[in-house]
Enzyme design. Structure first.
Site, short mmCIF file in Angstrom:
data_model
loop_
_atom_site.label_atom_id
_atom_site.label_comp_id
_atom_site.label_asym_id
_atom_site.label_seq_id
_atom_site.Cartn_x
_atom_site.Cartn_y
_atom_site.Cartn_z
N GLU A 186 -1.65 -9.26 2.82
CA GLU A 186 -1.28 -9.65 4.02
C GLU A 186 -2.07 -10.09 4.88
O GLU A 186 -2.31 -11.08 5.29
CB GLU A 186 -0.25 -8.59 5.07
CG GLU A 186 -0.97 -7.69 5.67
CD GLU A 186 -0.82 -6.33 4.75
OE1 GLU A 186 -0.55 -6.39 3.41
OE2 GLU A 186 -1.68 -5.30 5.43
N CYS A 191 0.91 -1.18 0.38
CA CYS A 191 0.13 -0.25 -0.24
C CYS A 191 0.68 0.86 0.17
O CYS A 191 1.62 1.61 -1.27
CB CYS A 191 -0.72 0.27 1.57
SG CYS A 191 -2.39 0.61 0.87
N HIS A 206 -3.68 -4.56 0.42
CA HIS A 206 -2.91 -5.25 1.84
C HIS A 206 -3.28 -6.92 1.08
O HIS A 206 -3.91 -7.70 1.64
CB HIS A 206 -4.11 -5.02 2.55
CG HIS A 206 -3.63 -3.45 2.67
ND1 HIS A 206 -2.03 -3.29 4.04
CD2 HIS A 206 -3.86 -2.65 2.57
CE1 HIS A 206 -2.40 -2.27 4.04
NE2 HIS A 206 -3.53 -1.83 3.63
N1 GLN Z 1 -1.70 6.79 3.65
C1 GLN Z 1 -2.31 6.20 2.02
C2 GLN Z 1 -3.04 5.87 1.48
O1 GLN Z 1 -4.67 6.61 2.49
C3 GLN Z 1 -2.06 4.29 2.26
C4 GLN Z 1 -2.79 3.42 3.49
C5 GLN Z 1 -1.98 2.10 3.73
O2 GLN Z 1 -0.49 2.37 3.20
N2 GLN Z 1 -3.04 1.78 4.12
O3 GLN Z 1 -3.95 6.33 0.19
#
Ligand code: GLN
Length: 553
Positions: free
Chosen positions: A527, A394, A525
């Site tokens: 994970e 992410c 994600h």
């Molecule tokens: N801050 C970034 C966003 O809002 C990544 C978010 C995250 O890593 N879950 O897109």
């Protein structure tokens, strides 16, 4: 709706005695695992008694990871453990908070749904809880609901749920069991295991009209016979229904320990089941053995920012990432040695980033905000230039894109607009619908959340690793790769190997194998879908590449 409590559906309520943090969630997940292994269909429910409508607005530093379900519901990290132990996805009905329960009661009251009555905690809010539990059972079509009531017996805020459980038991006594996970301290000065706090916790539970059927006795050591008998007589619980649960090295041993005291048979017999085939736990045993002993070390550095925050436990904020790395390490007959690396330190001392040369793999996990950002970007640059396997999750994918834009595509001062809204090259930007939400301060449950499909591009690492054309993965973010920069980034050598079906959103970025052994980032994600017995293919490829790197240096 069927009245399941009266139609043979069974409930096992798991409550906590003495103190929190002794493994009630893992006990619940392990019970679910054991019953599933005996051919029973189970749904696991987590009740969080706080007033947040979901876990999404809570700071992971204080509360641990926010675990996102396929549906997009942001939940407590226990739900992640449940999914990992059960090996399947859970639904939004399997989670409730007091905020959620009260919000629906209040909405109904506003719509005159209570026909002019005075709306009260008992019975109306309690009945809403009961209804939600029934719905969860119906939706999952399970035989048994294992319900974890958050907090400890005696807490002001979980009394409502104790009462809901009491009523379900009252309606159908043969179909409901209470399991109390309690703690037996061994005070240093005495060196003796004490049962009194547990006796008092049972008495407190009794004052709600609830008697535990089973006590899971958590302690540093196994319970001896003497103490088992003492607990049995004073707590009014049969000795064979007191389960010894000593500290273990790996949480995956807990279910195996429970079975040593025949917990699943005790639960099934007490709920009136005829003899069920014994659980075949051989694959799980093999896995738990690896979790204990592992094999050759693989040294992974996680570059994050949460390091100077008092009593916070890092492993809780990133629990799914850690578990996903471990599962893939076991699959590769290795044991992961995970190190926390402070991005702020790299930001302040850019030359210190060279210490990353000692690592077999580097991972930048999800995150928000500015702290340590340039340190993370420096770490990513180091991994790219020194061909150390890199995995970005992410934020880790967004920053990998920023680094590539700045240092390879010659887009000077490229950035994400989350950090620098005035950057000349906003390679990561916010979607218009998200801008609107932020302007309205609509923060709760308003990110791009939950499972979305993603198409994989032929000839890429992602396509080869997943062995599929299309996948579904979970999201939790507001920012995306800016479509206006895709061509420039692609020309500079970055490959977008996963894209949304409408081609608007870039879901996976990677460098070709001939450029780098493994440099890949995901907007989602992965994970959150890694399971002990089915590790995530991207994590497994990352760990494999890290092992390959290790053997070269
Ligand atoms: N801050 C970034 C966003 O809002 C990544 C978010 C995250 O890593 N879950 O897109």
């Amino acid at each position: 709706m069927k009245r399941r409590a009266l139609s043979g559906h069974k409930y096992i309520f798991v409550v906590g005695g003495v103190m929190s943090g002794v493994g009630k969630g893992i006990a619940t997940a392990s019970i679910g695992k054991l019953l599933t292994a005996r051919g029973i269909s189970v749904n696991l429910v987590k009740i969080d008694p706080y007033l947040n409508v979901d876990a999404g607005t809570m700071n992971p530093i204080e509360h641990g990871e926010v675990f996102v379900l396929d549906s997009g519901l942001e939940t407590d990290q226990d739900m992640g453990n449940y999914e990992r132990f059960l090996g399947r996805d859970l639904g939004p009905d399997d989670y409730m908070t007091s905020g959620m329960v009260y919000a629906s009661v209040i909405a109904r009251e506003r719509n005159l749904g209570y026909g002019g009555k005075c709306v009260e905690t008992i019975p109306h809010v309690r009945d809403e809880v009961i209804e939600r539990l029934r719905r969860a059972a119906d939706v999952s079509n399970s035989d048994i609901s294992v319900v974890e009531i958050g907090g400890t017996v005696g807490d002001f805020q979980n009394a409502l749920y104790m009462d809901a459980a009491r009523v379900i038991h009252l309606l159908s006594p043969d179909d409901v069991l209470f399991v109390m996970v309690s703690y037996l301290p061994v005070p240093g000065t005495l060196g003796e295991m004490k049962t009194k706090p547990t006796q008092n916790a049972v008495r407190l539970l009794n004052s709600y009209g609830v008697q535990p059927d089973v006590i899971i006795a958590r302690a540093a050591h196994p319970l001896d016979r003497k103490r088992k008998e003492k607990l049995a007589i004073s707590c009014n619980v049969r000795p064979d229904m007191i389960i010894s649960a000593p500290d273990v090295e790996s949480i995956y041993d807990v279910s195996l320990n429970f079975e040593r005291d025949k917990l699943s048979s005790i639960l099934l017999e007490s709920l009136g089941y005829e003899e069920k085939p014994q659980a075949d736990l051989s694959i799980w045993k093999e896995f738990a053995e690896k979790a204990r002993n592992g094999g050759k070390q693989v040294k992974i550095g996680i570059v994050g920012k949460y390091f100077d925050t008092g009593d916070f436990v890092l492993s809780d904020a990133y629990i799914s990432v850690i578990e996903a790395i471990k599962f893939s390490a076991y699959q590769n007959d290795a044991k992961a040695e995970i190190h926390w690396l402070n991005a702020k330190h790299y930001e302040a001392n850019p030359e210190s980033v060279s210490e990353l040369g000692d690592y077999d793999g580097i991972l930048v996990p999800g995150g928000f905000g500015e702290t340590g950002i340039e340190g993370k970007i420096a770490a990513i640059k180091f991994a790219r230039e020194n061909k150390i396997p890199y995995f970005g999750l992410c934020y880790g994918m967004q920053l990998m894109t920023v680094e590539y834009a700045r240092n390879v595509a010659n887009l000077k001062d490229a950035h994400t607009t989350e950090i620098n809204p005035k950057t000349p090259h906003p390679v990561i930007m916010i979607l218009p619908e998200q801008v609107e939400k932020l302007e309205k301060k609509d923060y709760g449950g308003s990110m791009r959340l939950g499972a979305y499909p993603c198409d994989l591009v032929e000839g890429t690492i992602a396509r080869e690793v997943y062995e599929k054309e299309s996948i579904s993965e979970r999201h939790r973010h507001r920012y995306e790769v800016n479509p206006e920069y895709i061509e420039r980034l692609t020309k500079a050598g970055m490959v977008f190997s996963g894209v949304s079906p409408d081609r608007r959103l870039m879901e996976i970025a990677e460098l070709p194998k001939k450029e780098h052994p493994f440099m890949l980032g995901t907007q989602f994600h992965p994970e959150m879908k890694a399971r002990p017995l089915s590790p995530h293919p991207l994590f497994s490829t990352f760990v494999k590449a890290a092992l390959g790197h290790k053997s070269k240096v």
